[in-house]
Write an enzyme that holds these catalytic residues in place. Sequence first.
Site, mmCIF file in Angstrom:
data_model
loop_
_atom_site.group_PDB
_atom_site.id
_atom_site.type_symbol
_atom_site.label_atom_id
_atom_site.label_comp_id
_atom_site.label_asym_id
_atom_site.label_seq_id
_atom_site.Cartn_x
_atom_site.Cartn_y
_atom_site.Cartn_z
ATOM 1 N N ARG A 50 34.969 -29.013 9.234
ATOM 2 C CA ARG A 50 34.080 -29.624 8.258
ATOM 3 C C ARG A 50 34.754 -30.881 7.763
ATOM 4 O O ARG A 50 35.896 -30.819 7.296
ATOM 5 C CB ARG A 50 33.869 -28.698 7.066
ATOM 6 N N ASP A 52 34.406 -33.668 4.778
ATOM 7 C CA ASP A 52 33.713 -33.794 3.497
ATOM 8 C C ASP A 52 32.865 -35.063 3.450
ATOM 9 O O ASP A 52 32.978 -35.936 4.314
ATOM 10 C CB ASP A 52 34.745 -33.837 2.364
ATOM 11 N N ARG A 219 44.103 -35.205 2.019
ATOM 12 C CA ARG A 219 43.901 -36.117 0.889
ATOM 13 C C ARG A 219 44.890 -35.827 -0.246
ATOM 14 O O ARG A 219 45.334 -36.755 -0.938
ATOM 15 C CB ARG A 219 42.453 -36.044 0.412
#
Lengths: 274, 274
Positions: A50, A52, A219
Amino acid sequence: MPTFKITVAYDGSDYVGWQRQANGVAIQALIEDALRDLDGRDVPVAGAGRTDAGVHALGQVAAFSIARPLGPDAIVRAINASMPPAIRVLAAEEVAPAFHPRFGARQKTYRYQLWNADVMSPFERAYAWHVPGPLDVEAMRAAARLLEGRHDFAAFQATGSSVSTTEREIFASRIADRGLRTAAESAIELPTQSAIRNPQSALLSYEVTGSGFLRHMVRIIVGSLVEVGRGRQPVDWIGAVIAGCDRTRAGPTAPPHGLFLVTVDYPGSLAAGS
Amino acid sequence: MPTFKITVAYDGSDYVGWQRQANGVAIQALIEDALRDLDGRDVPVAGAGRTDAGVHALGQVAAFSIARPLGPDAIVRAINASMPPAIRVLAAEEVAPAFHPRFGARQKTYRYQLWNADVMSPFERAYAWHVPGPLDVEAMRAAARLLEGRHDFAAFQATGSSVSTTEREIFASRIADRGLRTAAESAIELPTQSAIRNPQSALLSYEVTGSGFLRHMVRIIVGSLVEVGRGRQPVDWIGAVIAGCDRTRAGPTAPPHGLFLVTVDYPGSLAAGS
């Protein structure tokens, strides 16, 4: 029905991410819609990871099975014909029906781009985090290397996540040299104009390869490396953050638009029937 | 009033070009609006070159005089604060009042980017012309060199233009090597993944430096070079097109979004009072 593996590049700026969601447009949903039109039935598409909202991909991997007899090139053309130009299938190949892009992945590589100059580049504004001011890149590089190896990365996971284990293995965690000068630019450059002709000199690129990644892990790593680069934390602090297994001790979460899913690797051959 | 030279980068995708026009938003107009707010009076801004709608700039040069006593850094910050992120002043310096960015320019350099692969990159779609199919890059390179020197470029000018002379001097006209691989990518690349990890390998870059350019000149040159690259015309055809001075004999006009104004150079020092 034959199963296909596709490699997909996308500019994630205008999407809610890879995965279909209740609100907003997801890349997975656009591909599933295209395949339903193509195959006359619902075609579930599984992705390797996935991404974001706002995160980009150079080589996301997905897989699906379709009934209509089409070769890989026809599949690439058919899906791309239905996609906005921000999403492009780069390649397709037939694989064994058991292939699963997420569970079968051996490793993934992500890149995160920082723009380290007073003024943000108009051309990188959607693809790099603007971090003005001095950065100690050597310290960031040393800190990045401390993440390599098998660790419990609980400190580098978005709060509220629930996974069975937060242990992951990082095979490579590197900050590339500054001055991502292209061969072409070097060949024809006039020496006095490097700042304008080579605006890439402000681009700092972090690249990380691992067995798997927790939610927001890259991140949060980048947000932490920037703390070190700004001199707010020493290099060794990264080791203490890993050991602490506490999200609140790590740096802030860097914004999504600097992040790229670069490649997903699989063991051995993926050929159909192999 | 002090006169300032500014260097401006912009993503031209959403603008009608540099020059103020009756319809649509021009970069010059946005800067003039910002300076009027700053100086409390109309501040005409002269640019080094008009870029057409959709054309980008890495280093457009412009100049203006303002009454308000501001240093170069304050001017950069003040203009950027009013600009959309697609437009950024990179630098400002005080220059002699006689400085004129267009008439004083010694040479300009433009770059044109082609994307030579079956599938267009989502990340280059606004910055490169998609030219799929085989290209004979060596032939294009040889043809590009034929444009160097002082020639009458009437064949490479948009129809309907009126200028006093169509003679211009081209100092360098080069196609860069393919595979604009960055140092960073080379350092950390896994050898089996070059197509995805180095999508730049599809990027072909043409760069041309000259005393001045006619309207659409770079785009008609590129359209002609692609005719050679596709094998529709031999290398020597470029010489015949130059000699013919007839727009209808040259290739088509390449689209604007692959074109960048890279730098504008001025003789000697521009220091105020020098």
